[in-house]
Design a protein around this motif. Structure first.
Motif, PDB file in Angstrom:
ATOM      1  N   MET A  22       0.824  -1.209   0.000  1.00 16.34           N
ATOM      2  CA  MET A  22       0.000   0.000   0.000  1.00 16.34           C
ATOM      3  C   MET A  22       0.858   1.259   0.000  1.00 16.34           C
ATOM      4  SD  MET A  22      -3.355  -0.621   2.415  1.00 16.34           S
ATOM      5  CE  MET A  22      -2.431  -0.790   3.915  1.00 16.34           C
ATOM      6  N   ILE A  23       1.887   1.272   0.829  1.00 21.47           N
ATOM      7  CA  ILE A  23       2.747   2.451   0.935  1.00 21.47           C
ATOM      8  C   ILE A  23       3.531   2.664  -0.349  1.00 21.47           C
ATOM      9  CG2 ILE A  23       4.727   3.429   2.165  1.00 21.47           C
ATOM     10  CD1 ILE A  23       3.603   2.016   4.703  1.00 21.47           C
ATOM     11  N   GLU A  24       4.094   1.594  -0.894  1.00 22.07           N
ATOM     12  CA  GLU A  24       4.853   1.722  -2.149  1.00 22.07           C
ATOM     13  C   GLU A  24       3.964   2.216  -3.277  1.00 22.07           C
ATOM     14  OE1 GLU A  24       8.376  -1.632  -1.656  1.00 22.07           O
ATOM     15  OE2 GLU A  24       6.532  -2.194  -2.683  1.00 22.07           O
ATOM     16  N   LYS A  25       2.755   1.721  -3.337  1.00 20.27           N
ATOM     17  CA  LYS A  25       1.834   2.136  -4.397  1.00 20.27           C
ATOM     18  C   LYS A  25       1.440   3.603  -4.231  1.00 20.27           C
ATOM     19  CE  LYS A  25      -2.599   0.989  -6.473  1.00 20.27           C
ATOM     20  NZ  LYS A  25      -3.800   0.172  -6.353  1.00 20.27           N
ATOM     21  N   ALA A  26       1.167   4.023  -3.003  1.00 18.96           N
ATOM     22  CA  ALA A  26       0.725   5.402  -2.769  1.00 18.96           C
ATOM     23  C   ALA A  26       1.828   6.412  -3.050  1.00 18.96           C
ATOM     24  CB  ALA A  26       0.235   5.557  -1.333  1.00 18.96           C
ATOM     25  N   TRP A  27       3.063   6.099  -2.668  1.00 15.10           N
ATOM     26  CA  TRP A  27       4.159   7.052  -2.848  1.00 15.10           C
ATOM     27  C   TRP A  27       4.962   6.786  -4.120  1.00 15.10           C
ATOM     28  CZ3 TRP A  27       2.045   6.813   1.944  1.00 15.10           C
ATOM     29  CH2 TRP A  27       1.905   8.002   2.629  1.00 15.10           C
TER      30      TRP A  27
ATOM     31  N   ALA B 271      13.647   3.205  -0.121  1.00 24.33           N
ATOM     32  CA  ALA B 271      13.821   4.638  -0.393  1.00 24.33           C
ATOM     33  C   ALA B 271      12.902   5.466   0.492  1.00 24.33           C
ATOM     34  CB  ALA B 271      13.554   4.931  -1.862  1.00 24.33           C
ATOM     35  N   LEU B 272      11.676   4.994   0.687  1.00 21.20           N
ATOM     36  CA  LEU B 272      10.726   5.721   1.523  1.00 21.20           C
ATOM     37  C   LEU B 272      11.161   5.737   2.986  1.00 21.20           C
ATOM     38  CD1 LEU B 272       7.422   4.451  -0.091  1.00 21.20           C
ATOM     39  CD2 LEU B 272       8.449   6.723  -0.325  1.00 21.20           C
ATOM     40  N   GLU B 273      11.771   4.628   3.448  1.00 16.98           N
ATOM     41  CA  GLU B 273      12.265   4.597   4.828  1.00 16.98           C
ATOM     42  C   GLU B 273      13.335   5.650   5.044  1.00 16.98           C
ATOM     43  OE1 GLU B 273      13.471   0.500   5.098  1.00 16.98           O
ATOM     44  OE2 GLU B 273      11.635  -0.071   6.140  1.00 16.98           O
ATOM     45  N   SER B 274      14.252   5.774   4.093  1.00 10.24           N
ATOM     46  CA  SER B 274      15.321   6.764   4.262  1.00 10.24           C
ATOM     47  C   SER B 274      14.773   8.181   4.182  1.00 10.24           C
ATOM     48  CB  SER B 274      16.427   6.545   3.221  1.00 10.24           C
ATOM     49  OG  SER B 274      15.932   6.799   1.925  1.00 10.24           O
TER      50      SER B 274
ATOM     51  N   ASP C 202       7.469  15.284   4.473  1.00 13.69           N
ATOM     52  CA  ASP C 202       6.237  14.536   4.219  1.00 13.69           C
ATOM     53  C   ASP C 202       5.787  13.867   5.522  1.00 13.69           C
ATOM     54  OD1 ASP C 202       4.101  13.149   3.185  1.00 13.69           O
ATOM     55  OD2 ASP C 202       5.224  12.230   1.542  1.00 13.69           O
ATOM     56  N   PRO C 203       5.052  14.600   6.352  1.00 15.00           N
ATOM     57  CA  PRO C 203       4.638  14.029   7.641  1.00 15.00           C
ATOM     58  C   PRO C 203       3.706  12.823   7.487  1.00 15.00           C
ATOM     59  CG  PRO C 203       3.672  16.206   7.317  1.00 15.00           C
ATOM     60  CD  PRO C 203       4.619  15.975   6.193  1.00 15.00           C
ATOM     61  N   LEU C 204       2.948  12.765   6.402  1.00 12.68           N
ATOM     62  CA  LEU C 204       2.066  11.607   6.217  1.00 12.68           C
ATOM     63  C   LEU C 204       2.867  10.357   5.898  1.00 12.68           C
ATOM     64  CD1 LEU C 204      -0.890  13.300   4.340  1.00 12.68           C
ATOM     65  CD2 LEU C 204      -0.819  12.511   6.702  1.00 12.68           C
ATOM     66  N   LEU C 205       3.955  10.514   5.151  1.00  8.03           N
ATOM     67  CA  LEU C 205       4.846   9.372   4.903  1.00  8.03           C
ATOM     68  C   LEU C 205       5.457   8.921   6.222  1.00  8.03           C
ATOM     69  CD1 LEU C 205       6.433   7.391   3.150  1.00  8.03           C
ATOM     70  CD2 LEU C 205       8.121   9.205   2.801  1.00  8.03           C
ATOM     71  N   ARG C 206       5.896   9.851   7.007  1.00  9.98           N
ATOM     72  CA  ARG C 206       6.484   9.532   8.315  1.00  9.98           C
ATOM     73  C   ARG C 206       5.473   8.761   9.166  1.00  9.98           C
ATOM     74  NH1 ARG C 206      10.517   8.675  11.786  1.00  9.98           N
ATOM     75  NH2 ARG C 206      10.324   9.775  13.739  1.00  9.98           N
ATOM     76  N   SER C 207       4.236   9.204   9.144  1.00 11.68           N
ATOM     77  CA  SER C 207       3.191   8.532   9.913  1.00 11.68           C
ATOM     78  C   SER C 207       2.945   7.114   9.406  1.00 11.68           C
ATOM     79  CB  SER C 207       1.903   9.347   9.844  1.00 11.68           C
ATOM     80  OG  SER C 207       0.884   8.712  10.553  1.00 11.68           O
TER      81      SER C 207
ATOM     82  N   HIS D  48       5.784   4.945  10.407  1.00 10.47           N
ATOM     83  CA  HIS D  48       5.747   4.679  11.846  1.00 10.47           C
ATOM     84  C   HIS D  48       4.737   3.569  12.147  1.00 10.47           C
ATOM     85  CE1 HIS D  48       6.254   5.583  16.071  1.00 10.47           C
ATOM     86  NE2 HIS D  48       4.946   5.589  16.202  1.00 10.47           N
ATOM     87  N   ILE D  49       3.575   3.632  11.520  1.00  7.59           N
ATOM     88  CA  ILE D  49       2.561   2.587  11.723  1.00  7.59           C
ATOM     89  C   ILE D  49       3.082   1.255  11.197  1.00  7.59           C
ATOM     90  CG2 ILE D  49       0.242   1.821  11.082  1.00  7.59           C
ATOM     91  CD1 ILE D  49      -0.481   4.848  10.870  1.00  7.59           C
ATOM     92  N   ARG D  50       3.776   1.294  10.061  1.00 10.96           N
ATOM     93  CA  ARG D  50       4.341   0.067   9.483  1.00 10.96           C
ATOM     94  C   ARG D  50       5.373  -0.550  10.422  1.00 10.96           C
ATOM     95  NH1 ARG D  50       8.809  -1.308   6.625  1.00 10.96           N
ATOM     96  NH2 ARG D  50       8.584  -3.119   5.264  1.00 10.96           N
TER      97      ARG D  50
END
Length: 163
Positions: free
Chosen positions: A13-18, A24-27, A36-41, A44-46
């Motif tokens: 879900m995260i890879e598809k959305a971003w 790369a998204l983790e870094s 991108d606070p929503l990515l951070r959120s 964090h949930i992941r």
């Protein structure tokens, strides 16, 4: 039904959305959390899903399988352990589903924010198109002349007799 774990589903879900791989998204989420606070959120949930749900689910499943292995008749005192493990497994699976739902909500919030950011631009573009449509010249109409005034209200009474 799919065999994908909650972590696999969250990652997808995260890879598809971003539109980027999870590494790369983790870094990005760690180096620039304010960008991108929503990515951070979501990340964090992941990570909470990794720690609590997936490892807990695996542990309870293994324990339940060990207590209910084929060819083994559980002892009376094992029945409480089986019931407890089954309940713990259900709780862990519910936590996993809740984390996935939270990630979905974060993604929906991201999409709503992106739409809201575009909304003023879309309205401005629509207004510009509407204005340009009004400015198009009608055949036989001289562009510098104003439109004739519209008649408002009932026609005025003439000089004749009234009844």
């Amino acid at each position: 039904m799919t065999d994908a774990t909650g972590l696999d589903q969250a990652t997808t879900m995260i890879e598809k959305a971003w539109g980027r791989p999870i590494e790369a998204l983790e870094s990005i989420a760690l180096r620039r959390p304010a960008d991108d606070p929503l990515l951070r959120s979501a990340m964090h949930i992941r990570s909470a899903l990794v720690i609590t749900a997936d490892s807990t689910v695996a542990a309870h499943q293994e324990r339940l399988h060990a207590l209910t292995r084929p060819g083994h008749a559980p002892a009376f005192y094992d029945l409480q352990s089986i019931t407890s493990s089954a309940a713990d497994l259900r709780v862990a699976l519910a936590e996993s589903r809740t984390a996935l739902q939270a990630i979905r909500h974060v993604i929906e919030a991201r999409e709503a924010a992106a739409t809201a950011d575009r909304a003023p631009a879309v309205r401005l573009a629509q207004a510009a198109v509407a204005r340009s449509g009004r400015d198009q010249h009608v055949l036989g109409h001289v562009p510098d002349q104003g439109a004739s005034p519209a008649v408002v209200g009932p026609p005025a009474a003439g000089p004749g007799p009234r009844r």
